[in-house]
Scaffold this active site. Sequence first.
Site, PDB file in Angstrom:
ATOM      1  N   SER A 167      29.806  12.642 -22.017  1.00 39.49           N
ATOM      2  CA  SER A 167      27.965  13.710 -22.150  1.00 39.49           C
ATOM      3  C   SER A 167      28.031  13.174 -24.162  1.00 39.49           C
ATOM      4  CB  SER A 167      28.863  14.791 -22.249  1.00 39.49           C
ATOM      5  OG  SER A 167      27.250  14.879 -22.854  1.00 39.49           O
ATOM      6  N   GLU A 220      26.741  14.238 -25.624  1.00 34.83           N
ATOM      7  CA  GLU A 220      27.562  15.957 -26.774  1.00 34.83           C
ATOM      8  C   GLU A 220      28.579  15.662 -27.465  1.00 34.83           C
ATOM      9  OE1 GLU A 220      26.600  19.857 -27.841  1.00 34.83           O
ATOM     10  OE2 GLU A 220      25.185  18.553 -27.389  1.00 34.83           O
ATOM     11  N   TYR A 266      32.184  22.664 -25.948  1.00 34.78           N
ATOM     12  CA  TYR A 266      31.730  22.343 -24.537  1.00 34.78           C
ATOM     13  C   TYR A 266      32.023  20.814 -25.153  1.00 34.78           C
ATOM     14  CZ  TYR A 266      29.252  19.388 -20.906  1.00 34.78           C
ATOM     15  OH  TYR A 266      28.523  18.436 -20.638  1.00 34.78           O
TER      16      TYR A 266
HETATM   17  P1  NAP Z   1      25.108  21.477 -13.262  1.00 35.45           P
HETATM   18  O1  NAP Z   1      23.745  21.077 -13.307  1.00 35.45           O
HETATM   19  O2  NAP Z   1      25.083  22.906 -14.244  1.00 35.45           O
HETATM   20  O3  NAP Z   1      26.420  20.925 -12.262  1.00 35.45           O
HETATM   21  C1  NAP Z   1      27.293  21.592 -13.052  1.00 35.45           C
HETATM   22  C2  NAP Z   1      28.749  21.279 -10.975  1.00 35.45           C
HETATM   23  O4  NAP Z   1      29.869  21.661 -11.672  1.00 35.45           O
HETATM   24  C3  NAP Z   1      28.325  22.333 -10.617  1.00 35.45           C
HETATM   25  O5  NAP Z   1      28.043  22.190  -8.908  1.00 35.45           O
HETATM   26  C4  NAP Z   1      29.082  24.128 -10.441  1.00 35.45           C
HETATM   27  O6  NAP Z   1      29.184  24.414  -9.294  1.00 35.45           O
HETATM   28  C5  NAP Z   1      30.125  22.431 -10.270  1.00 35.45           C
HETATM   29  N1  NAP Z   1      31.162  23.733 -11.427  1.00 35.45           N
HETATM   30  C6  NAP Z   1      31.426  24.260 -12.420  1.00 35.45           C
HETATM   31  N2  NAP Z   1      32.557  25.311 -12.481  1.00 35.45           N
HETATM   32  C7  NAP Z   1      33.634  25.186 -11.389  1.00 35.45           C
HETATM   33  C8  NAP Z   1      34.623  24.845 -11.521  1.00 35.45           C
HETATM   34  N3  NAP Z   1      34.866  25.886 -12.162  1.00 35.45           N
HETATM   35  N4  NAP Z   1      34.743  23.891 -10.157  1.00 35.45           N
HETATM   36  C9  NAP Z   1      34.647  23.224  -9.820  1.00 35.45           C
HETATM   37  N5  NAP Z   1      33.513  23.040  -9.616  1.00 35.45           N
HETATM   38  C10 NAP Z   1      32.559  24.056 -10.907  1.00 35.45           C
HETATM   39  O7  NAP Z   1      25.793  19.957 -14.481  1.00 35.45           O
HETATM   40  P2  NAP Z   1      24.634  18.042 -14.035  1.00 35.45           P
HETATM   41  O8  NAP Z   1      24.065  18.200 -15.251  1.00 35.45           O
HETATM   42  O9  NAP Z   1      24.924  18.364 -13.235  1.00 35.45           O
HETATM   43  O10 NAP Z   1      25.668  17.541 -15.227  1.00 35.45           O
HETATM   44  C11 NAP Z   1      26.753  17.329 -14.166  1.00 35.45           C
HETATM   45  C12 NAP Z   1      27.896  17.124 -14.464  1.00 35.45           C
HETATM   46  O11 NAP Z   1      27.651  16.008 -15.879  1.00 35.45           O
HETATM   47  C13 NAP Z   1      28.523  18.104 -15.950  1.00 35.45           C
HETATM   48  O12 NAP Z   1      30.033  17.989 -15.915  1.00 35.45           O
HETATM   49  C14 NAP Z   1      28.209  17.662 -16.710  1.00 35.45           C
HETATM   50  O13 NAP Z   1      28.541  18.112 -17.984  1.00 35.45           O
HETATM   51  C15 NAP Z   1      28.087  16.670 -17.091  1.00 35.45           C
HETATM   52  N6  NAP Z   1      26.788  15.984 -17.784  1.00 35.45           N
HETATM   53  C16 NAP Z   1      25.666  16.282 -18.164  1.00 35.45           C
HETATM   54  C17 NAP Z   1      24.355  16.142 -18.961  1.00 35.45           C
HETATM   55  C18 NAP Z   1      23.263  16.160 -18.563  1.00 35.45           C
HETATM   56  O14 NAP Z   1      22.583  15.787 -19.122  1.00 35.45           O
HETATM   57  N7  NAP Z   1      22.453  16.863 -17.157  1.00 35.45           N
HETATM   58  C19 NAP Z   1      24.271  15.001 -19.942  1.00 35.45           C
HETATM   59  C20 NAP Z   1      26.338  14.541 -19.599  1.00 35.45           C
HETATM   60  C21 NAP Z   1      27.112  14.929 -19.025  1.00 35.45           C
HETATM   61  P3  NAP Z   1      27.956  25.517  -8.734  1.00 35.45           P
HETATM   62  O15 NAP Z   1      26.642  24.608  -8.186  1.00 35.45           O
HETATM   63  O16 NAP Z   1      28.721  26.572  -7.951  1.00 35.45           O
HETATM   64  O17 NAP Z   1      27.447  25.866 -10.132  1.00 35.45           O
HETATM   65  O1  G4F Z   2      18.844  21.985 -22.691  1.00 35.47           O
HETATM   66  P1  G4F Z   2      19.727  22.181 -23.724  1.00 35.47           P
HETATM   67  O2  G4F Z   2      20.169  23.179 -23.591  1.00 35.47           O
HETATM   68  O3  G4F Z   2      20.875  20.783 -23.605  1.00 35.47           O
HETATM   69  P2  G4F Z   2      21.905  20.299 -24.538  1.00 35.47           P
HETATM   70  O4  G4F Z   2      22.338  21.240 -25.079  1.00 35.47           O
HETATM   71  O5  G4F Z   2      21.816  19.343 -25.252  1.00 35.47           O
HETATM   72  O6  G4F Z   2      23.244  19.851 -23.355  1.00 35.47           O
HETATM   73  C1  G4F Z   2      22.974  18.920 -22.134  1.00 35.47           C
HETATM   74  O7  G4F Z   2      23.179  17.951 -22.165  1.00 35.47           O
HETATM   75  C2  G4F Z   2      24.055  17.591 -22.496  1.00 35.47           C
HETATM   76  C3  G4F Z   2      24.410  16.171 -23.739  1.00 35.47           C
HETATM   77  O8  G4F Z   2      24.048  15.651 -24.534  1.00 35.47           O
HETATM   78  C4  G4F Z   2      24.772  17.527 -21.756  1.00 35.47           C
HETATM   79  F1  G4F Z   2      26.490  17.388 -21.884  1.00 35.47           F
HETATM   80  C5  G4F Z   2      25.244  19.091 -21.523  1.00 35.47           C
HETATM   81  O9  G4F Z   2      25.885  19.596 -20.593  1.00 35.47           O
HETATM   82  C6  G4F Z   2      23.837  19.633 -20.923  1.00 35.47           C
HETATM   83  O10 G4F Z   2      23.260  18.828 -20.025  1.00 35.47           O
HETATM   84  O11 G4F Z   2      19.605  22.308 -24.977  1.00 35.47           O
HETATM   85  C7  G4F Z   2      18.831  21.585 -25.875  1.00 35.47           C
HETATM   86  C8  G4F Z   2      18.626  21.711 -27.037  1.00 35.47           C
HETATM   87  C9  G4F Z   2      19.384  21.913 -28.207  1.00 35.47           C
HETATM   88  O12 G4F Z   2      19.026  21.141 -29.866  1.00 35.47           O
HETATM   89  C10 G4F Z   2      19.207  23.083 -27.956  1.00 35.47           C
HETATM   90  O13 G4F Z   2      19.630  23.614 -29.347  1.00 35.47           O
HETATM   91  O14 G4F Z   2      17.482  22.931 -26.731  1.00 35.47           O
HETATM   92  C11 G4F Z   2      17.400  23.475 -28.004  1.00 35.47           C
HETATM   93  N1  G4F Z   2      16.656  24.559 -27.509  1.00 35.47           N
HETATM   94  C12 G4F Z   2      16.224  25.516 -27.947  1.00 35.47           C
HETATM   95  N2  G4F Z   2      15.659  26.191 -27.311  1.00 35.47           N
HETATM   96  C13 G4F Z   2      17.511  25.292 -26.359  1.00 35.47           C
HETATM   97  C14 G4F Z   2      16.593  26.578 -26.397  1.00 35.47           C
HETATM   98  N3  G4F Z   2      18.246  25.091 -25.307  1.00 35.47           N
HETATM   99  C15 G4F Z   2      18.081  26.232 -23.951  1.00 35.47           C
HETATM  100  N4  G4F Z   2      19.023  26.175 -23.315  1.00 35.47           N
HETATM  101  N5  G4F Z   2      17.730  27.186 -24.038  1.00 35.47           N
HETATM  102  C16 G4F Z   2      16.200  27.056 -24.972  1.00 35.47           C
HETATM  103  O15 G4F Z   2      15.939  28.475 -25.085  1.00 35.47           O
END
Ligand code: NAP
Ligand code: G4F
Length: 346
Positions: free
Chosen positions: A132, A134, A155
């Site tokens: 990520s 992050e 995280y």
């Molecule tokens: P997500 O929607 O939160 O999906 C996470 C998945 O992990 C869900 O299927 C969840 O199951 C499963 N899970 C959570 N805890 C688990 C456990 N203990 N054992 C088995 N399965 C578990 O995340 P996403 O946005 O698709 O992201 C996919 C991956 O990419 C994650 O590793 C995330 O950290 C990483 N990532 C995401 C972003 C982004 O912007 N989306 C960016 C960089 C990296 P449930 O459906 O039951 O909750």
């Molecule tokens: O949507 P966010 O919660 O995503 P964040 O923290 O960037 O993390 C996501 O992206 C990562 C990749 O860089 C992934 F690895 C991670 O798994 C996840 O998918 O927050 C985005 C921004 C933050 O700066 C937060 O402080 O939005 C700001 N924010 C402002 N108000 C909020 C809110 N975030 C959330 N979730 N909820 C609010 O009400």
Amino acid sequence: MTAKTALITGITGQDGSYLAELLLDKGYVVHGIVRRASTFNTQRIEHLYEDPHHPQARLFLYYGDLTDGTRLAGLLEKVQPDEVYHLAAQSHVRVSFDEPEFTGNTTGLGTTRLLEAIRSVGLSCRFYQASSSEMFGAAPPPQCETTPFHPRSPYGVAKVYAYWVTRNYREAYGMYAVNGILFNHESPRRGPTFVTRKVATAAARVKAGLQDVVYLGNLDARRDWGYAAEYVEAMWLMLQQDEPNDYVVATGTSHSVRDFVEYCFAHVGLDWRDHVRFDARYLRPSEVDDLVGDASLAERVLGWRPTVRAPELARLMVDAELDMLRHSAGLMDAATERMVPAPTAR
Ligand code: NAP
Ligand code: G4F
């Protein structure tokens, strides 16, 4: 030629659902690990589900959890995948401050459990780690593969650990194990508590007269937001190369949370200032201020390029929310029409 077999952890998540679609389209047999919950957590892949008894079935689901290494090894032994896409994680940054130990155990150690299970079973499969942006945290933008990590949340710290254990298994055991360092990517399937989905939902509901305000935290943070459906293609490409390597995947553009809010509300003809309120509970103890990815390596080697940027993403997410509201209103109308009038009281 026999079809390739993939195992996806996190298949029920946003990315897992798009990746399963992509791999099924490419002719793969897809196996997914689902964690047990007391309610159904398979809504995002319901449209892909096939009866496993059907002779042509290519999607198979199993219960499993990142905290259970024995189960992971048993599943790998049974499935014998060619490719493993490790997407499962506790993926919410704000929640990781509340549950740092659990986040370390799943998001960090979960990767080691899976890699060690692959090694102990003796598989020569390819492995994708969902790393990520992050991990870059406080490192100034633009961030690329050589930017030093400075994570700002439990995280982010757990993801740095998982990144390095993936590289270590590559270096120590010669595994084809890669890190996709993906910047934020969103879609109508995004979890409802991430900021883009929360705001898109709110804009649609305010427009429909179902709510008046939404509470948010820091509006100044900047993110490089792309479209999840395009990002899973990059994951697949990373496992099709001659040599394993790590890649940044991003759009190269950044927008503030405030910008995204404005795009969503403007799309439904509203002024966001009338509907957004501040709530400190959404602030993080330490914030990531500015993420902008340089994905030129992915473009050069993988031939991957994104097409959707934040303004278009906001519009497509709000449109999806409006469609869902219309759909549920239609269902309500149909149910009301079918209702038998109550007997008149005597
Ligand atoms: P997500 O929607 O939160 O999906 C996470 C998945 O992990 C869900 O299927 C969840 O199951 C499963 N899970 C959570 N805890 C688990 C456990 N203990 N054992 C088995 N399965 C578990 O995340 P996403 O946005 O698709 O992201 C996919 C991956 O990419 C994650 O590793 C995330 O950290 C990483 N990532 C995401 C972003 C982004 O912007 N989306 C960016 C960089 C990296 P449930 O459906 O039951 O909750
Ligand atoms: O949507 P966010 O919660 O995503 P964040 O923290 O960037 O993390 C996501 O992206 C990562 C990749 O860089 C992934 F690895 C991670 O798994 C996840 O998918 O927050 C985005 C921004 C933050 O700066 C937060 O402080 O939005 C700001 N924010 C402002 N108000 C909020 C809110 N975030 C959330 N979730 N909820 C609010 O009400």
